[in-house]
Write a protein that holds these residues in place. Sequence first.
Motif, PDB file in Angstrom:
ATOM      1  N   VAL A 184       0.242  -1.146  -0.117  1.00 50.80           N
ATOM      2  CA  VAL A 184       0.059  -0.180   0.289  1.00 50.80           C
ATOM      3  C   VAL A 184       0.620   1.448   0.396  1.00 50.80           C
ATOM      4  N   ILE A 185       1.306   1.677   1.014  1.00 51.26           N
ATOM      5  CA  ILE A 185       2.458   3.057   0.837  1.00 51.26           C
ATOM      6  C   ILE A 185       3.235   3.026   0.020  1.00 51.26           C
ATOM      7  N   GLY A 186       3.287   3.324  -0.337  1.00 51.87           N
ATOM      8  CA  GLY A 186       4.076   4.326  -1.843  1.00 51.87           C
ATOM      9  C   GLY A 186       3.262   4.051  -3.350  1.00 51.87           C
ATOM     10  N   THR A 187       2.323   3.388  -3.283  1.00 51.93           N
ATOM     11  CA  THR A 187       1.740   3.038  -4.607  1.00 51.93           C
ATOM     12  C   THR A 187       1.020   4.541  -5.339  1.00 51.93           C
ATOM     13  N   MET A 188       0.941   5.204  -4.592  1.00 55.52           N
ATOM     14  CA  MET A 188       0.034   6.304  -5.354  1.00 55.52           C
ATOM     15  C   MET A 188       0.705   8.053  -4.748  1.00 55.52           C
ATOM     16  N   GLU A 189       0.498   8.400  -5.777  1.00 54.56           N
ATOM     17  CA  GLU A 189       1.302   9.533  -5.944  1.00 54.56           C
ATOM     18  C   GLU A 189       0.411  10.289  -4.970  1.00 54.56           C
ATOM     19  N   PRO A 190       0.054  11.867  -4.162  1.00 51.47           N
ATOM     20  CA  PRO A 190      -0.686  12.836  -3.320  1.00 51.47           C
ATOM     21  C   PRO A 190      -1.307  13.954  -4.289  1.00 51.47           C
ATOM     22  N   GLU A 191      -2.321  14.257  -4.719  1.00 47.21           N
ATOM     23  CA  GLU A 191      -2.346  15.424  -5.739  1.00 47.21           C
ATOM     24  C   GLU A 191      -1.486  17.147  -5.079  1.00 47.21           C
ATOM     25  N   ARG A 192      -1.355  16.813  -3.856  1.00 42.95           N
ATOM     26  CA  ARG A 192      -0.439  18.237  -3.461  1.00 42.95           C
ATOM     27  C   ARG A 192       0.202  17.464  -2.092  1.00 42.95           C
ATOM     28  N   SER A 193       1.255  17.883  -1.910  1.00 43.44           N
ATOM     29  CA  SER A 193       1.699  17.898  -0.374  1.00 43.44           C
ATOM     30  C   SER A 193       2.283  19.453  -0.521  1.00 43.44           C
ATOM     31  N   THR A 194       2.155  19.264   0.997  1.00 40.42           N
ATOM     32  CA  THR A 194       3.514  20.593   1.657  1.00 40.42           C
ATOM     33  C   THR A 194       4.658  20.126   2.102  1.00 40.42           C
ATOM     34  N   PRO A 195       4.852  21.546   3.384  1.00 36.97           N
ATOM     35  CA  PRO A 195       6.569  21.136   4.032  1.00 36.97           C
ATOM     36  C   PRO A 195       6.138  20.509   6.057  1.00 36.97           C
ATOM     37  N   THR A 196       4.195  20.651   5.397  1.00 32.75           N
ATOM     38  CA  THR A 196       4.289  20.413   7.174  1.00 32.75           C
ATOM     39  C   THR A 196       3.619  19.246   7.557  1.00 32.75           C
ATOM     40  N   ASP A 197       3.833  18.433   5.887  1.00 32.49           N
ATOM     41  CA  ASP A 197       2.668  17.262   6.083  1.00 32.49           C
ATOM     42  C   ASP A 197       3.230  16.046   7.183  1.00 32.49           C
ATOM     43  N   ILE A 198       2.518  16.020   8.159  1.00 33.66           N
ATOM     44  CA  ILE A 198       3.009  14.873   9.021  1.00 33.66           C
ATOM     45  C   ILE A 198       1.978  13.107   8.824  1.00 33.66           C
ATOM     46  N   ASN A 199       2.732  12.156   9.418  1.00 34.03           N
ATOM     47  CA  ASN A 199       1.691  10.838   9.260  1.00 34.03           C
ATOM     48  C   ASN A 199       1.802  10.273  11.035  1.00 34.03           C
ATOM     49  N   ILE A 200       0.316  10.009  11.227  1.00 34.15           N
ATOM     50  CA  ILE A 200       0.839   9.818  12.972  1.00 34.15           C
ATOM     51  C   ILE A 200       0.441   7.876  12.481  1.00 34.15           C
ATOM     52  N   LEU A 201       1.933   7.606  13.380  1.00 35.12           N
ATOM     53  CA  LEU A 201       1.148   5.705  13.323  1.00 35.12           C
ATOM     54  C   LEU A 201       1.362   6.029  14.634  1.00 35.12           C
ATOM     55  N   GLY A 202       0.001   4.095  14.489  1.00 33.38           N
ATOM     56  CA  GLY A 202      -0.393   3.884  15.941  1.00 33.38           C
ATOM     57  C   GLY A 202      -1.521   4.139  16.835  1.00 33.38           C
ATOM     58  N   GLU A 203      -2.138   4.956  15.433  1.00 34.79           N
ATOM     59  CA  GLU A 203      -3.507   5.980  16.186  1.00 34.79           C
ATOM     60  C   GLU A 203      -4.668   5.847  15.567  1.00 34.79           C
ATOM     61  N   TYR A 204      -5.781   5.087  16.285  1.00 37.51           N
ATOM     62  CA  TYR A 204      -6.865   4.321  15.732  1.00 37.51           C
ATOM     63  C   TYR A 204      -8.116   4.797  14.913  1.00 37.51           C
ATOM     64  N   ASN A 205      -7.819   6.200  16.287  1.00 39.67           N
ATOM     65  CA  ASN A 205      -9.446   7.007  16.892  1.00 39.67           C
ATOM     66  C   ASN A 205     -10.312   6.227  16.755  1.00 39.67           C
ATOM     67  N   LEU A 206      -9.933   5.367  18.329  1.00 37.09           N
ATOM     68  CA  LEU A 206     -10.541   5.149  19.566  1.00 37.09           C
ATOM     69  C   LEU A 206     -11.681   6.105  19.953  1.00 37.09           C
ATOM     70  N   SER A 207     -12.889   5.943  19.406  1.00 36.11           N
ATOM     71  CA  SER A 207     -14.185   6.807  20.210  1.00 36.11           C
ATOM     72  C   SER A 207     -13.872   8.210  20.162  1.00 36.11           C
ATOM     73  N   GLY A 208     -12.830   8.341  18.421  1.00 35.02           N
ATOM     74  CA  GLY A 208     -12.792   9.879  18.164  1.00 35.02           C
ATOM     75  C   GLY A 208     -12.331  10.593  18.944  1.00 35.02           C
ATOM     76  N   GLU A 209     -10.806   8.982  18.636  1.00 35.75           N
ATOM     77  CA  GLU A 209      -9.624  10.515  19.694  1.00 35.75           C
ATOM     78  C   GLU A 209      -9.300  11.334  18.684  1.00 35.75           C
ATOM     79  N   LEU A 210      -8.890  10.807  17.616  1.00 35.16           N
ATOM     80  CA  LEU A 210      -7.527  11.690  17.022  1.00 35.16           C
ATOM     81  C   LEU A 210      -8.974  13.258  16.151  1.00 35.16           C
ATOM     82  N   TRP A 211      -9.831  13.357  16.635  1.00 32.08           N
ATOM     83  CA  TRP A 211     -10.427  14.391  16.431  1.00 32.08           C
ATOM     84  C   TRP A 211     -10.027  14.965  17.140  1.00 32.08           C
TER      85      TRP A 211
END
Length: 481
Positions: A184-211
């Motif tokens: 999966v990772i690396g199989t597509m290119e984003p429509e846009r990219s910014t200098p402040t793009d991040i990923n969060i790994l190991g977060e599953y949005n349990l009960s909406g915590e990501l929000w």
Amino acid sequence: MAESLNAKITALFDEPGCDTNVAKGEKARKKGCSKPLQPGAAAGGCAFDGAKIALQPITDVVHLVHGPLACEGNGWDNRHAATSGPELYRIGATTDITETDIIMGNGEKRLYRAIREVIERYTPPAIFVYSTCVPALIGDDINAVCHHATEKFGTPCIPINAPGFVGSKNLGNKLAGETLLDHVIGTMEPERSTPTDINILGEYNLSGELWQVKPLLEQLGIRLNACITGDARYHEVATAHRARVNMMVCSTALINVARKMEERWGIPYFEGSFYGIGDTSDALRNLARMLVARGAEADLIDRTEGLIKAEEQRAWSRLEPYRERLAGKRVLLYTGGVKSWSIVSALQEMGMVIVSTSVRKSTDNDKQKIKDLMGGDAHMVSSIPPREMYAQLRRGDADILLSGGRTQFVALKARTPWLDINQERHHAFAGYDGMVTLVRELDASLSNPVWEDVRRLAPWEQEDGEAEFDDEGVPALVPIG
């Protein structure tokens, strides 16, 4: 498939990003992270369960379980991993193979027909196909079926080879991460990219915590390219290789993903937590510092400090009414992984006392953080038998138990307040607002008048205030009032 899976498992046991593995000798690493499981020992926490937990929060794909109906089990709600849009991840698709399919060797045909039906009915951007114990034992080649279906229908069919018998839930988490890296990772290119793009790994949005965290990032102009995997979309995960920084929330589960993304695409990572005011602030500071080092505007650090000051002030003003009531209250923390130290930090900020914290599924780094937080008072336990936990609570060693649902009945039997902080919880505890929610729930549980009522002995249970002892030698509860 078997040889490939064995090689992958061997490599995961030798993961150089894992502090525990690094500390071992070569011979010890080859033995793996745990003893081989006996049949049935992994029930409820097998590798398949771990893989599905890690991947199912990708909300716009269909998760197809190749196996008997029981393997799909309670996968519909997936531990309250919330979605802001697509619901495909919740349909509970399974091939439901039967004894006849096994005897007649129809497993692969049944899987192919299921993939075709899913594509025709839902047209998902991808299908995740999970192998379980039965098809793995009879030799169904889900890799070949997925490859053929991908070419035939033009929809990516991702094989997840993590049958339950190969190991524990944590191994399944890591195998899921390897699947993302391989397919999966690396199989597509984003429509846009910014200098402040991040990923969060190991977060599953349990009960909406990501929000509760995402608005903070948006105020700083930090763009969350992909959360792996909470409330994620397939194309977000596929383009995750273009982020500038990775934040690792649970290293026990996906450290292999963070390390290999750094090796392949040069994305630096750090481990942080959004539980507690201090840890949330530290996570934001680290993100700002690392993004500036990677090319973001220098004023990001100053803007981050300004946001932190405002949010901390707002949070502490809301927490102040609870401080006097909670200060000095004793907590028995029975969880694991990142929560073994991040929750400690959150509770200490309110002046609460940690009687002990469990370190199940915790890395050496997690344990060191506990020592740093608790100093010489750090009392870490790997596991507590229910009988011993019951005795501790009956003796009054702790005022409240914080744990998962499986130990709630120990607390209830001991007539002790309990609060769910594991993945099944219904409240979001991340970020500044989450800390306020956690403290409010703690106060509500501790001050609930029901505990006074259930601890009061009936007139026929004790006379003249004489102490009684149960069959475990624990003093019986004394009358109140």
